[in-house]
Scaffold this motif. Structure first.
Motif, PDB file in Angstrom:
ATOM      1  N   GLU A  97       0.838  -1.190   0.000  1.00 54.04           N
ATOM      2  CA  GLU A  97       0.000   0.000   0.000  1.00 54.04           C
ATOM      3  C   GLU A  97       0.879   1.249   0.000  1.00 54.04           C
ATOM      4  OE1 GLU A  97      -3.794  -1.454   2.667  1.00 54.04           O
ATOM      5  OE2 GLU A  97      -1.994  -0.785   3.717  1.00 54.04           O
ATOM      6  N   ILE A  98       0.402   2.279  -0.667  1.00 53.10           N
ATOM      7  CA  ILE A  98       1.038   3.587  -0.642  1.00 53.10           C
ATOM      8  C   ILE A  98       0.057   4.574  -0.003  1.00 53.10           C
ATOM      9  CG2 ILE A  98       2.022   5.481  -1.985  1.00 53.10           C
ATOM     10  CD1 ILE A  98       3.740   2.974  -2.049  1.00 53.10           C
ATOM     11  N   TYR A  99       0.516   5.252   1.036  1.00 49.58           N
ATOM     12  CA  TYR A  99      -0.270   6.294   1.692  1.00 49.58           C
ATOM     13  C   TYR A  99       0.404   7.639   1.461  1.00 49.58           C
ATOM     14  CZ  TYR A  99      -3.211   3.081   4.447  1.00 49.58           C
ATOM     15  OH  TYR A  99      -4.114   2.134   4.838  1.00 49.58           O
ATOM     16  N   ARG A 100      -0.410   8.665   1.397  1.00 53.38           N
ATOM     17  CA  ARG A 100       0.127  10.019   1.447  1.00 53.38           C
ATOM     18  C   ARG A 100       0.150  10.482   2.909  1.00 53.38           C
ATOM     19  NH1 ARG A 100      -2.583  13.625  -3.189  1.00 53.38           N
ATOM     20  NH2 ARG A 100      -4.550  12.911  -2.274  1.00 53.38           N
ATOM     21  N   VAL A 101       0.742  11.642   3.135  1.00 54.32           N
ATOM     22  CA  VAL A 101       0.882  12.153   4.499  1.00 54.32           C
ATOM     23  C   VAL A 101      -0.377  12.944   4.877  1.00 54.32           C
ATOM     24  CG1 VAL A 101       2.269  13.615   6.028  1.00 54.32           C
ATOM     25  CG2 VAL A 101       3.393  12.223   4.269  1.00 54.32           C
ATOM     26  N   PHE A 102      -0.858  12.714   6.103  1.00 52.36           N
ATOM     27  CA  PHE A 102      -1.992  13.468   6.623  1.00 52.36           C
ATOM     28  C   PHE A 102      -1.723  14.973   6.465  1.00 52.36           C
ATOM     29  CE2 PHE A 102      -4.193  15.692  10.012  1.00 52.36           C
ATOM     30  CZ  PHE A 102      -5.455  15.136   9.985  1.00 52.36           C
ATOM     31  N   PRO A 103      -2.703  15.793   6.031  1.00 53.53           N
ATOM     32  CA  PRO A 103      -4.144  15.541   5.972  1.00 53.53           C
ATOM     33  C   PRO A 103      -4.680  15.072   4.623  1.00 53.53           C
ATOM     34  CG  PRO A 103      -3.771  17.876   5.720  1.00 53.53           C
ATOM     35  CD  PRO A 103      -2.409  17.245   5.889  1.00 53.53           C
ATOM     36  N   HIS A 104      -3.826  14.694   3.660  1.00 53.65           N
ATOM     37  CA  HIS A 104      -4.342  14.131   2.410  1.00 53.65           C
ATOM     38  C   HIS A 104      -5.219  12.917   2.707  1.00 53.65           C
ATOM     39  CE1 HIS A 104      -2.018  16.679  -0.242  1.00 53.65           C
ATOM     40  NE2 HIS A 104      -0.871  16.302   0.305  1.00 53.65           N
ATOM     41  N   ASP A 105      -6.250  12.727   1.899  1.00 52.53           N
ATOM     42  CA  ASP A 105      -7.095  11.526   1.961  1.00 52.53           C
ATOM     43  C   ASP A 105      -7.590  11.242   3.379  1.00 52.53           C
ATOM     44  OD1 ASP A 105      -6.247  11.168  -0.765  1.00 52.53           O
ATOM     45  OD2 ASP A 105      -4.419  10.227  -0.002  1.00 52.53           O
ATOM     46  N   SER A 106      -7.916  12.293   4.125  1.00 51.02           N
ATOM     47  CA  SER A 106      -8.238  12.151   5.540  1.00 51.02           C
ATOM     48  C   SER A 106      -9.328  13.118   5.972  1.00 51.02           C
ATOM     49  CB  SER A 106      -6.990  12.416   6.415  1.00 51.02           C
ATOM     50  OG  SER A 106      -5.924  11.578   6.068  1.00 51.02           O
ATOM     51  N   GLN A 107      -9.965  12.749   7.082  1.00 47.52           N
ATOM     52  CA  GLN A 107     -10.856  13.695   7.756  1.00 47.52           C
ATOM     53  C   GLN A 107      -9.991  14.680   8.537  1.00 47.52           C
ATOM     54  OE1 GLN A 107     -14.153  12.114  10.208  1.00 47.52           O
ATOM     55  NE2 GLN A 107     -13.404  13.448  11.846  1.00 47.52           N
ATOM     56  N   ASP A 108     -10.256  15.968   8.320  1.00 47.88           N
ATOM     57  CA  ASP A 108      -9.474  17.000   8.998  1.00 47.88           C
ATOM     58  C   ASP A 108     -10.412  18.109   9.464  1.00 47.88           C
ATOM     59  OD1 ASP A 108      -7.280  18.374   9.950  1.00 47.88           O
ATOM     60  OD2 ASP A 108      -6.786  19.290   8.011  1.00 47.88           O
ATOM     61  N   PRO A 109     -10.518  18.367  10.767  1.00 46.70           N
ATOM     62  CA  PRO A 109      -9.659  17.856  11.836  1.00 46.70           C
ATOM     63  C   PRO A 109      -9.883  16.383  12.133  1.00 46.70           C
ATOM     64  CG  PRO A 109     -11.450  19.150  12.749  1.00 46.70           C
ATOM     65  CD  PRO A 109     -11.531  19.327  11.269  1.00 46.70           C
ATOM     66  N   PRO A 110      -8.863  15.716  12.691  1.00 42.33           N
ATOM     67  CA  PRO A 110      -8.955  14.283  12.988  1.00 42.33           C
ATOM     68  C   PRO A 110      -9.781  14.017  14.244  1.00 42.33           C
ATOM     69  CG  PRO A 110      -6.825  15.124  13.668  1.00 42.33           C
ATOM     70  CD  PRO A 110      -7.530  16.263  12.974  1.00 42.33           C
TER      71      PRO A 110
ATOM     72  N   VAL B 107      -5.845  10.016  19.297  1.00 46.10           N
ATOM     73  CA  VAL B 107      -4.424   9.683  19.422  1.00 46.10           C
ATOM     74  C   VAL B 107      -3.662  10.981  19.697  1.00 46.10           C
ATOM     75  CG1 VAL B 107      -4.522   7.612  17.973  1.00 46.10           C
ATOM     76  CG2 VAL B 107      -4.141   9.849  16.912  1.00 46.10           C
ATOM     77  N   PRO B 108      -2.422  10.887  20.203  1.00 44.20           N
ATOM     78  CA  PRO B 108      -1.690  12.108  20.572  1.00 44.20           C
ATOM     79  C   PRO B 108      -1.523  13.102  19.436  1.00 44.20           C
ATOM     80  CG  PRO B 108      -0.630  10.200  21.559  1.00 44.20           C
ATOM     81  CD  PRO B 108      -1.694   9.671  20.640  1.00 44.20           C
ATOM     82  N   THR B 109      -1.281  12.610  18.209  1.00 41.27           N
ATOM     83  CA  THR B 109      -1.104  13.513  17.067  1.00 41.27           C
ATOM     84  C   THR B 109      -1.333  12.747  15.783  1.00 41.27           C
ATOM     85  OG1 THR B 109       0.378  15.098  15.979  1.00 41.27           O
ATOM     86  CG2 THR B 109       1.378  13.076  16.823  1.00 41.27           C
ATOM     87  N   ARG B 110      -1.762  13.504  14.762  1.00 38.14           N
ATOM     88  CA  ARG B 110      -1.778  12.961  13.396  1.00 38.14           C
ATOM     89  C   ARG B 110      -0.785  13.721  12.518  1.00 38.14           C
ATOM     90  NH1 ARG B 110      -5.918  10.071  11.324  1.00 38.14           N
ATOM     91  NH2 ARG B 110      -4.422   9.802   9.618  1.00 38.14           N
ATOM     92  N   MET B 111      -0.055  14.655  13.080  1.00 41.40           N
ATOM     93  CA  MET B 111       0.931  15.389  12.302  1.00 41.40           C
ATOM     94  C   MET B 111       2.017  14.438  11.800  1.00 41.40           C
ATOM     95  SD  MET B 111       3.194  18.754  13.359  1.00 41.40           S
ATOM     96  CE  MET B 111       1.701  19.713  13.627  1.00 41.40           C
ATOM     97  N   PHE B 112       2.244  14.451  10.490  1.00 41.46           N
ATOM     98  CA  PHE B 112       3.248  13.614   9.823  1.00 41.46           C
ATOM     99  C   PHE B 112       2.900  12.128   9.845  1.00 41.46           C
ATOM    100  CE2 PHE B 112       5.969  17.215  11.452  1.00 41.46           C
ATOM    101  CZ  PHE B 112       5.980  17.898  10.243  1.00 41.46           C
ATOM    102  N   SER B 113       1.639  11.784  10.094  1.00 41.37           N
ATOM    103  CA  SER B 113       1.219  10.385  10.050  1.00 41.37           C
ATOM    104  C   SER B 113       0.785  10.014   8.638  1.00 41.37           C
ATOM    105  CB  SER B 113       0.046  10.142  11.003  1.00 41.37           C
ATOM    106  OG  SER B 113      -1.179  10.532  10.408  1.00 41.37           O
ATOM    107  N   PRO B 114       0.625   8.716   8.356  1.00 36.29           N
ATOM    108  CA  PRO B 114      -0.070   8.350   7.119  1.00 36.29           C
ATOM    109  C   PRO B 114      -1.508   8.853   7.147  1.00 36.29           C
ATOM    110  CG  PRO B 114       1.104   6.465   8.056  1.00 36.29           C
ATOM    111  CD  PRO B 114       1.111   7.540   9.089  1.00 36.29           C
ATOM    112  N   SER B 115      -2.099   8.972   5.983  1.00 39.66           N
ATOM    113  CA  SER B 115      -3.475   9.451   5.864  1.00 39.66           C
ATOM    114  C   SER B 115      -4.466   8.397   6.356  1.00 39.66           C
ATOM    115  CB  SER B 115      -3.768   9.805   4.408  1.00 39.66           C
ATOM    116  OG  SER B 115      -3.503   8.699   3.567  1.00 39.66           O
ATOM    117  N   ASP B 116      -5.747   8.774   6.382  1.00 38.78           N
ATOM    118  CA  ASP B 116      -6.789   7.852   6.859  1.00 38.78           C
ATOM    119  C   ASP B 116      -6.913   6.622   5.973  1.00 38.78           C
ATOM    120  OD1 ASP B 116      -7.304   9.825   8.717  1.00 38.78           O
ATOM    121  OD2 ASP B 116      -9.387  10.149   8.130  1.00 38.78           O
TER     122      ASP B 116
END
Length: 284
Positions: free
Chosen positions: A88-101, A105-114
């Motif tokens: 699988e290939i993910y982009r970095v949050f907030p791409h392809d994600s609900q924002d705000p999260p 979890v403590p943070t979604r900064m620099f995480s994989p997307s949803d």
């Protein structure tokens, strides 16, 4: 040559200056296995929940990823009985994600997307793979599988065969310049697959880059959120951080105008300028 003819010449030569898509070999290597961490990563199956482990890479140009490899642990004894292999290939949050999260979890900064950006799987004939045993008896000092939660800690040492998975994509990944996460998932007939960590920060023969983000994981209970393997799951002061052992290969493309066409456009523009000057001179 009159002005109309010159304009036609410039227009024609500009059209001839079509871009050439030059290609260069692309290779990324996250570095050698360090034996510090083994991260479970498997597709969902009846009665077995999905687990994803992710590590990042960066593309500076549009790139076609044609093959990949990753190193993991499989149960001792014989070649692994692999029933499913997904990449699988993910982009970095907030791409392809609900924002705000969700805020769970403590943070979604620099995480994989949803959700995954692209997926290739052995069950869909989108890839082929081979396995090579590198070490018949290898121990990782820590693992994460049943402690995949905030401050869950290590699931303990795990021993198995160190195996290289080499994947060729019959349906390549065509990716624009961006920051991505790579997620390998392996289902084995009996036992678990663990993705092994590599040296962090990356050093040669790896391919250093910045920012090099740490590995993340999630299971069905966390979805769509993710936790950092070192900072959130293992914890500590300071908390360790991990990369996953993998490589990517393919071709980069860049648009380059043909030199001869550039010269033609230049000649046309120069002629147009000379003609304009003569017209001004005559008018004076």
């Amino acid at each position: 040559m009159n002005r109309t003819a010159l304009l036609a010449l410039v227009a024609t030569t500009a059209a001839l200056a079509a871009p050439v898509h030059a290609q260069a070999t692309f290779r990324f290597n996250s570095g050698n296995v360090d034996g510090r961490m083994a991260m479970a990563s498997r597709p969902a199956r009846p009665g077995i929940g999905e687990i994803e482990a992710a590590d990042d890479f960066v593309l500076s140009r549009r790139t076609r990823i044609t093959s990949a490899s990753f190193i993991g642990l499989v149960p001792l004894g014989g070649l692994p009985d692999v029933s499913i292999l997904n990449v699988e290939i993910y982009r970095v949050f907030p791409h392809d994600s609900q924002d705000p999260p969700s805020g769970n979890v403590p943070t979604r900064m620099f995480s994989p997307s949803d959700v995954a950006f692209l997926t290739r799987g052995s069950g869909s004939s989108e890839l082929t793979f081979t396995t090579t045993v590198l070490n018949p008896n290898f121990t990782a000092a820590n693992s994460v599988i049943n402690t995949l939660r905030l401050n869950g800690g290590s699931s303990g040492p795990v021993t198995g065969q160190e195996v290289l998975f080499t994947v060729n994509f019959t349906s390549p990944f065509d990716l624009d310049p961006d920051h991505y996460f790579f997620v390998p998932q392996v289902a084995i007939g009996s036992g678990e697959f663990f993705w092994l960590s590599s040296i962090r920060p990356i050093v040669p023969p790896g391919t250093p880059f910045l920012p090099d983000l740490q590995a993340w994981m999630r299971n069905a209970d966390l979805d769509p959120d993710w936790l950092r393997v070192g900072t959130d799951i293992i914890g500590g002061a300071p908390a360790p951080t991990f990369n996953g052992a993998f490589t990517l290969e393919g071709v980069e493309s860049s648009v380059v105008p043909e030199p001869a066409s550039i010269a033609l456009v230049g000649v046309g523009l120069l002629a147009l300028a000379v003609t304009a000057r003569k017209r001004r001179t005559r008018s004076a």
